[in-house]
Design an enzyme around this catalytic site. Structure first.
Site, mmCIF file in Angstrom:
data_model
loop_
_atom_site.group_PDB
_atom_site.id
_atom_site.type_symbol
_atom_site.label_atom_id
_atom_site.label_comp_id
_atom_site.label_asym_id
_atom_site.label_seq_id
_atom_site.Cartn_x
_atom_site.Cartn_y
_atom_site.Cartn_z
ATOM 1 C CD GLU A 69 13.846 -6.917 4.729
ATOM 2 O OE1 GLU A 69 12.981 -6.824 5.619
ATOM 3 O OE2 GLU A 69 14.092 -7.998 4.158
ATOM 4 C CG HIS A 88 14.840 -9.301 0.748
ATOM 5 N ND1 HIS A 88 13.836 -9.316 1.686
ATOM 6 C CD2 HIS A 88 14.329 -9.925 -0.346
ATOM 7 C CE1 HIS A 88 12.787 -9.933 1.197
ATOM 8 N NE2 HIS A 88 13.045 -10.300 -0.046
HETATM 9 N N1 CAA Z 1 9.354 -1.037 -13.665
HETATM 10 C C1 CAA Z 1 8.796 0.171 -13.854
HETATM 11 N N2 CAA Z 1 7.492 0.363 -13.862
HETATM 12 C C2 CAA Z 1 6.732 -0.727 -13.646
HETATM 13 C C3 CAA Z 1 7.235 -1.990 -13.424
HETATM 14 C C4 CAA Z 1 8.609 -2.138 -13.471
HETATM 15 N N3 CAA Z 1 9.199 -3.331 -13.322
HETATM 16 N N4 CAA Z 1 6.209 -2.840 -13.235
HETATM 17 C C5 CAA Z 1 5.100 -2.124 -13.359
HETATM 18 N N5 CAA Z 1 5.429 -0.858 -13.597
HETATM 19 C C6 CAA Z 1 4.585 0.288 -13.836
HETATM 20 C C7 CAA Z 1 3.464 -0.092 -14.737
HETATM 21 O O1 CAA Z 1 3.929 -0.034 -16.064
HETATM 22 C C8 CAA Z 1 2.443 0.964 -14.413
HETATM 23 O O2 CAA Z 1 2.521 2.026 -15.290
HETATM 24 P P1 CAA Z 1 1.620 2.120 -16.629
HETATM 25 O O3 CAA Z 1 0.358 1.370 -16.385
HETATM 26 O O4 CAA Z 1 1.430 3.574 -16.758
HETATM 27 O O5 CAA Z 1 2.480 1.542 -17.676
HETATM 28 C C9 CAA Z 1 2.906 1.538 -13.071
HETATM 29 O O6 CAA Z 1 4.018 0.764 -12.681
HETATM 30 C C10 CAA Z 1 1.920 1.492 -12.023
HETATM 31 O O7 CAA Z 1 1.285 0.228 -12.054
HETATM 32 P P2 CAA Z 1 0.002 0.011 -11.241
HETATM 33 O O8 CAA Z 1 -1.121 0.853 -11.743
HETATM 34 O O9 CAA Z 1 -0.218 -1.461 -11.080
HETATM 35 O O10 CAA Z 1 0.497 0.684 -9.884
HETATM 36 P P3 CAA Z 1 -0.159 0.811 -8.523
HETATM 37 O O11 CAA Z 1 -0.204 2.245 -8.164
HETATM 38 O O12 CAA Z 1 -1.401 0.013 -8.460
HETATM 39 O O13 CAA Z 1 0.947 0.156 -7.574
HETATM 40 C C11 CAA Z 1 2.175 -1.585 -6.636
HETATM 41 C C12 CAA Z 1 1.444 -1.110 -7.865
HETATM 42 C C13 CAA Z 1 3.377 -0.711 -6.325
HETATM 43 C C14 CAA Z 1 2.659 -3.011 -6.955
HETATM 44 C C15 CAA Z 1 1.197 -1.532 -5.407
HETATM 45 O O14 CAA Z 1 0.032 -2.202 -5.716
HETATM 46 C C16 CAA Z 1 1.803 -2.150 -4.179
HETATM 47 O O15 CAA Z 1 2.554 -1.514 -3.461
HETATM 48 N N6 CAA Z 1 1.459 -3.416 -3.917
HETATM 49 C C17 CAA Z 1 2.066 -4.167 -2.814
HETATM 50 C C18 CAA Z 1 3.282 -4.842 -3.311
HETATM 51 C C19 CAA Z 1 4.031 -5.525 -2.215
HETATM 52 O O16 CAA Z 1 3.635 -5.597 -1.073
HETATM 53 N N7 CAA Z 1 5.174 -6.106 -2.600
HETATM 54 C C20 CAA Z 1 5.987 -6.845 -1.688
HETATM 55 C C21 CAA Z 1 5.773 -8.272 -1.955
HETATM 56 S S1 CAA Z 1 6.602 -9.263 -0.775
HETATM 57 C C22 CAA Z 1 8.125 -9.441 -1.392
HETATM 58 O O17 CAA Z 1 8.484 -9.023 -2.462
HETATM 59 C C23 CAA Z 1 9.049 -10.127 -0.488
HETATM 60 C C24 CAA Z 1 9.527 -11.410 -0.908
HETATM 61 O O18 CAA Z 1 10.609 -11.710 -0.495
HETATM 62 C C25 CAA Z 1 8.728 -12.379 -1.701
#
Ligand code: CAA
Length: 275
Positions: free
Chosen positions: A145, A133
């Site tokens: 996970e 996961h």
């Molecule tokens: N691959 C590579 N890089 C990526 C990407 C991808 N798929 N998607 C975005 N990026 C890049 C972007 O291009 C960006 O770089 P540039 O702007 O220079 O091009 C870079 O990542 C950073 O983007 P952000 O400025 O938005 O980054 P941030 O420092 O604000 O962090 C984040 C973004 C990691 C999403 C952070 O906000 C975070 O940790 N948020 C919480 C997310 C979370 O909790 N996720 C879990 C959700 S629950 C789940 O998924 C479970 C489920 O089962 C549903």
């Protein structure tokens, strides 16, 4: 190692991206060529950005083969499923993967709220079925996970765990309990957040600022539900509520109404915020 990824939506494309970045031969399966190409473009875009930012030296998109034919995954060491989050289609897919593939292929599901054991029960070889996961966005979130279902063998579990490490993730060992670890905690928290909007008569922006600046969350609950997808979150909440019967697991009516209205968050251009 050769890895198959079935379903190249947000999660599947992110997982395929990790495989390519790790230098693994990757076979990605989508239902149409067009959807496959879109995923490849997305992967190429993000990996190119990583090169531009100096995070990686290069990447080889040639490692990714696209197909619409499941039979092309027959020679994979591990297949990771990331299709629609519904039990029946997943069970049918696993039965088909078992029919077409090698007997030693590890079959992993990226399900977030369904039972890995129930998916595995659709096969005659549940020992090789395991949960992997990933979290959204898969290329950025460190956790995976690794979920042991009732009949998962140690060998399959270890293969999935080592693949998680090879993809640069921090794997944790879980059992097949509802929501595993993170969603068991996160889903009721997010639902609480949405209920607080109305109970405390506050704005979306203030709730998000509260949790970011007062609790150190990287994004607020509304931003996060928009990222995950409001439909996906409602679906996961309902699945956990069905299993646990805890009121906090049930999706708040406000979210259900948003999902029904097509306000799905980032992917539809509008959720709590407009994108
Ligand atoms: N691959 C590579 N890089 C990526 C990407 C991808 N798929 N998607 C975005 N990026 C890049 C972007 O291009 C960006 O770089 P540039 O702007 O220079 O091009 C870079 O990542 C950073 O983007 P952000 O400025 O938005 O980054 P941030 O420092 O604000 O962090 C984040 C973004 C990691 C999403 C952070 O906000 C975070 O940790 N948020 C919480 C997310 C979370 O909790 N996720 C879990 C959700 S629950 C789940 O998924 C479970 C489920 O089962 C549903």
């Amino acid at each position: 190692m050769r890895v198959g990824v079935v379903g190249l939506g947000t999660m599947g494309a992110g997982i395929a991206q990790l495989c390519v970045e790790a230098g693994l031969e990757t076979v990605g399966r989508e239902v149409t060529d067009d959807l496959g190409e879109r995923a490849r473009d997305r992967i190429s875009h993000f990996l190119t950005r990583k090169v531009e930012k100096g995070q990686i030296a290069s990447f080889d998109l040639g490692l990714l083969t696209l197909t619409t034919d499941l039979a092309d995954l027959s020679d994979c060491d591990v297949v990771i499923e990331a299709i629609v989050e519904e039990l029946q289609p997943k069970r049918e897919l696993f039965a088909e993967l078992e029919r077409i593939g090698r007997a030693d292929t590890v079959l992993a599901t990226n399900t977030s709220a369904l039972s890995v054991t129930e998916i595995a029960a659709a096969t005659a070889s549940p020992a090789r079925v395991v949960g992997m996961h990933f979290f959204n966005p898969a290329p950025l979130m460190l956790l995976v996970e690794i979920v042991r279902a009732e009949l998962t063998s140690d060998a399959s579990f270890d293969t999935a765990f080592r693949l998680g490490e090879a993809l640069g993730k921090h794997p944790i060992r879980c059992h097949d309990t509802p929501g595993f670890v993170v969603n068991r905690v996160l889903i009721p928290l997010l639902n609480d957040g949405i209920r607080v909007l109305d109970e405390a008569r506050i704005s979306v922006e203030d709730l998000d600022a509260g949790m970011k600046h007062g609790a150190g969350w990287p994004m607020g609950p509304c931003e996060l539900v928009d990222l995950v997808g409001i439909d996906v979150h409602v679906h996961a909440s309902e699945a956990l509520y069905d299993k646990l019967r805890e009121p906090r697991m049930a999706a708040p009516p406000r979210l259900v109404a948003m999902a029904n209205a097509g306000l799905l968050g980032r992917k539809s251009g509008r959720g709590f915020y407009t994108y």
